[in-house]
Design a protein around this motif. Sequence first.
Motif, mmCIF file in Angstrom:
data_model
loop_
_atom_site.group_PDB
_atom_site.id
_atom_site.type_symbol
_atom_site.label_atom_id
_atom_site.label_comp_id
_atom_site.label_asym_id
_atom_site.label_seq_id
_atom_site.Cartn_x
_atom_site.Cartn_y
_atom_site.Cartn_z
ATOM 1 N N ILE A 24 0.840 -1.202 0.000
ATOM 2 C CA ILE A 24 0.000 0.000 0.000
ATOM 3 C C ILE A 24 0.876 1.254 0.000
ATOM 4 C CG2 ILE A 24 -1.661 1.370 1.329
ATOM 5 C CD1 ILE A 24 -2.840 -1.318 2.304
ATOM 6 N N GLY A 25 1.870 1.265 0.854
ATOM 7 C CA GLY A 25 2.755 2.430 0.931
ATOM 8 C C GLY A 25 3.458 2.720 -0.381
ATOM 9 N N LEU A 26 3.965 1.686 -1.021
ATOM 10 C CA LEU A 26 4.641 1.876 -2.306
ATOM 11 C C LEU A 26 3.676 2.380 -3.376
ATOM 12 C CD1 LEU A 26 6.922 -1.304 -2.359
ATOM 13 C CD2 LEU A 26 7.634 1.081 -1.991
ATOM 14 N N LEU A 27 2.464 1.853 -3.373
ATOM 15 C CA LEU A 27 1.468 2.287 -4.355
ATOM 16 C C LEU A 27 1.025 3.718 -4.078
ATOM 17 C CD1 LEU A 27 0.031 1.388 -6.872
ATOM 18 C CD2 LEU A 27 -1.705 0.298 -5.446
ATOM 19 N N ARG A 28 0.899 4.081 -2.807
ATOM 20 C CA ARG A 28 0.554 5.472 -2.474
ATOM 21 C C ARG A 28 1.653 6.417 -2.959
ATOM 22 N NH1 ARG A 28 -3.945 6.099 0.133
ATOM 23 N NH2 ARG A 28 -4.778 4.548 1.567
ATOM 24 N N ALA A 29 2.910 6.019 -2.749
ATOM 25 C CA ALA A 29 4.024 6.855 -3.199
ATOM 26 C C ALA A 29 4.022 6.991 -4.721
ATOM 27 C CB ALA A 29 5.342 6.250 -2.726
ATOM 28 N N LYS A 30 3.735 5.904 -5.408
ATOM 29 C CA LYS A 30 3.722 5.912 -6.872
ATOM 30 C C LYS A 30 2.577 6.747 -7.437
ATOM 31 C CE LYS A 30 3.387 2.715 -10.770
ATOM 32 N NZ LYS A 30 3.239 1.304 -11.161
ATOM 33 N N THR A 31 1.401 6.673 -6.794
ATOM 34 C CA THR A 31 0.223 7.364 -7.326
ATOM 35 C C THR A 31 0.019 8.755 -6.735
ATOM 36 O OG1 THR A 31 -1.219 6.414 -5.623
ATOM 37 C CG2 THR A 31 -0.994 5.179 -7.707
ATOM 38 N N GLY A 32 0.657 9.034 -5.607
ATOM 39 C CA GLY A 32 0.456 10.317 -4.943
ATOM 40 C C GLY A 32 -0.869 10.410 -4.198
ATOM 41 N N ILE A 33 -1.525 9.276 -3.986
ATOM 42 C CA ILE A 33 -2.808 9.259 -3.277
ATOM 43 C C ILE A 33 -2.529 9.067 -1.792
ATOM 44 C CG2 ILE A 33 -5.029 8.081 -3.017
ATOM 45 C CD1 ILE A 33 -4.649 7.163 -5.992
ATOM 46 N N HIS A 42 -6.523 -0.438 -8.293
ATOM 47 C CA HIS A 42 -5.406 -1.231 -7.762
ATOM 48 C C HIS A 42 -5.160 -0.896 -6.285
ATOM 49 C CE1 HIS A 42 -0.933 -2.515 -8.023
ATOM 50 N NE2 HIS A 42 -1.667 -3.480 -7.550
ATOM 51 N N LEU A 43 -5.179 0.368 -5.951
ATOM 52 C CA LEU A 43 -4.994 0.775 -4.560
ATOM 53 C C LEU A 43 -6.164 0.302 -3.697
ATOM 54 C CD1 LEU A 43 -3.389 2.224 -2.371
ATOM 55 C CD2 LEU A 43 -4.432 4.384 -3.132
ATOM 56 N N ALA A 44 -7.373 0.391 -4.226
ATOM 57 C CA ALA A 44 -8.553 -0.079 -3.483
ATOM 58 C C ALA A 44 -8.427 -1.558 -3.142
ATOM 59 C CB ALA A 44 -9.827 0.175 -4.284
ATOM 60 N N VAL A 45 -7.946 -2.355 -4.079
ATOM 61 C CA VAL A 45 -7.759 -3.784 -3.837
ATOM 62 C C VAL A 45 -6.700 -4.001 -2.765
ATOM 63 C CG1 VAL A 45 -6.942 -5.953 -4.862
ATOM 64 C CG2 VAL A 45 -8.572 -4.518 -6.109
ATOM 65 N N GLU A 46 -5.601 -3.289 -2.845
ATOM 66 C CA GLU A 46 -4.539 -3.437 -1.840
ATOM 67 C C GLU A 46 -5.034 -3.035 -0.448
ATOM 68 O OE1 GLU A 46 -1.752 -4.981 -2.234
ATOM 69 O OE2 GLU A 46 -1.894 -5.157 -4.410
ATOM 70 N N LEU A 93 -3.846 -12.979 -2.168
ATOM 71 C CA LEU A 93 -3.447 -13.335 -3.529
ATOM 72 C C LEU A 93 -4.664 -13.651 -4.399
ATOM 73 C CD1 LEU A 93 -0.316 -15.560 -2.788
ATOM 74 C CD2 LEU A 93 -0.348 -13.185 -3.626
ATOM 75 N N GLY A 94 -5.742 -14.089 -3.770
ATOM 76 C CA GLY A 94 -6.945 -14.431 -4.507
ATOM 77 C C GLY A 94 -7.992 -13.343 -4.545
ATOM 78 N N LEU A 95 -7.726 -12.218 -3.921
ATOM 79 C CA LEU A 95 -8.698 -11.124 -3.861
ATOM 80 C C LEU A 95 -8.459 -10.153 -5.020
ATOM 81 C CD1 LEU A 95 -10.980 -9.930 -2.095
ATOM 82 C CD2 LEU A 95 -9.223 -8.648 -0.888
ATOM 83 N N HIS A 96 -9.436 -10.071 -5.920
ATOM 84 C CA HIS A 96 -9.337 -9.218 -7.112
ATOM 85 C C HIS A 96 -10.629 -8.437 -7.282
ATOM 86 C CE1 HIS A 96 -5.723 -11.396 -8.290
ATOM 87 N NE2 HIS A 96 -6.370 -12.502 -7.973
ATOM 88 N N HIS A 97 -10.539 -7.269 -7.874
ATOM 89 C CA HIS A 97 -11.734 -6.425 -8.032
ATOM 90 C C HIS A 97 -12.700 -6.958 -9.083
ATOM 91 C CE1 HIS A 97 -9.686 -4.855 -11.582
ATOM 92 N NE2 HIS A 97 -10.831 -4.315 -11.940
ATOM 93 N N ASP A 98 -12.211 -7.727 -10.031
ATOM 94 C CA ASP A 98 -13.049 -8.154 -11.149
ATOM 95 C C ASP A 98 -13.458 -9.628 -11.098
ATOM 96 O OD1 ASP A 98 -10.476 -9.033 -11.578
ATOM 97 O OD2 ASP A 98 -10.440 -8.527 -13.703
#
Length: 132
Positions: A24-33, A42-46, A93-98
Amino acid sequence: MIVPITALYAALLVAVLVCLTTRIGLLRAKTGISILDGGNTHLAVEIRRHGNFAEHVPLLIVLMAIVELNGGNSLFLHVIGVVLVICRIAHPLGLHHDRVQTPLRLIGAAGTSLSTVALGVMALLQAIGVVA
């Protein structure tokens, strides 16, 4: 009194939690959210992967410690611990939005639920004096 079996599995589960949190932290840093998910799926799933872990694991560790402190069977506790670690890795690993139904999500959810019930029943049986 010490709880070495619970400590072992709590430590392993902390490693899983750190992985989920780091993602989550890495994705927040990458997206600025900074907060919430900003509409980023992707962030919502994480966030949900982490949240699901945080909703289940603390109570399970407490229950495991209670059963261990009350003299619970070592083999029972190790089986529960191994199942929990496997399931708490499988579930995110099995949790996906779609896709609602994936094998890893099913394994993770079912194993976690069964472990919760098993620990709860054992704690209850210990509390009423049916088993040690």
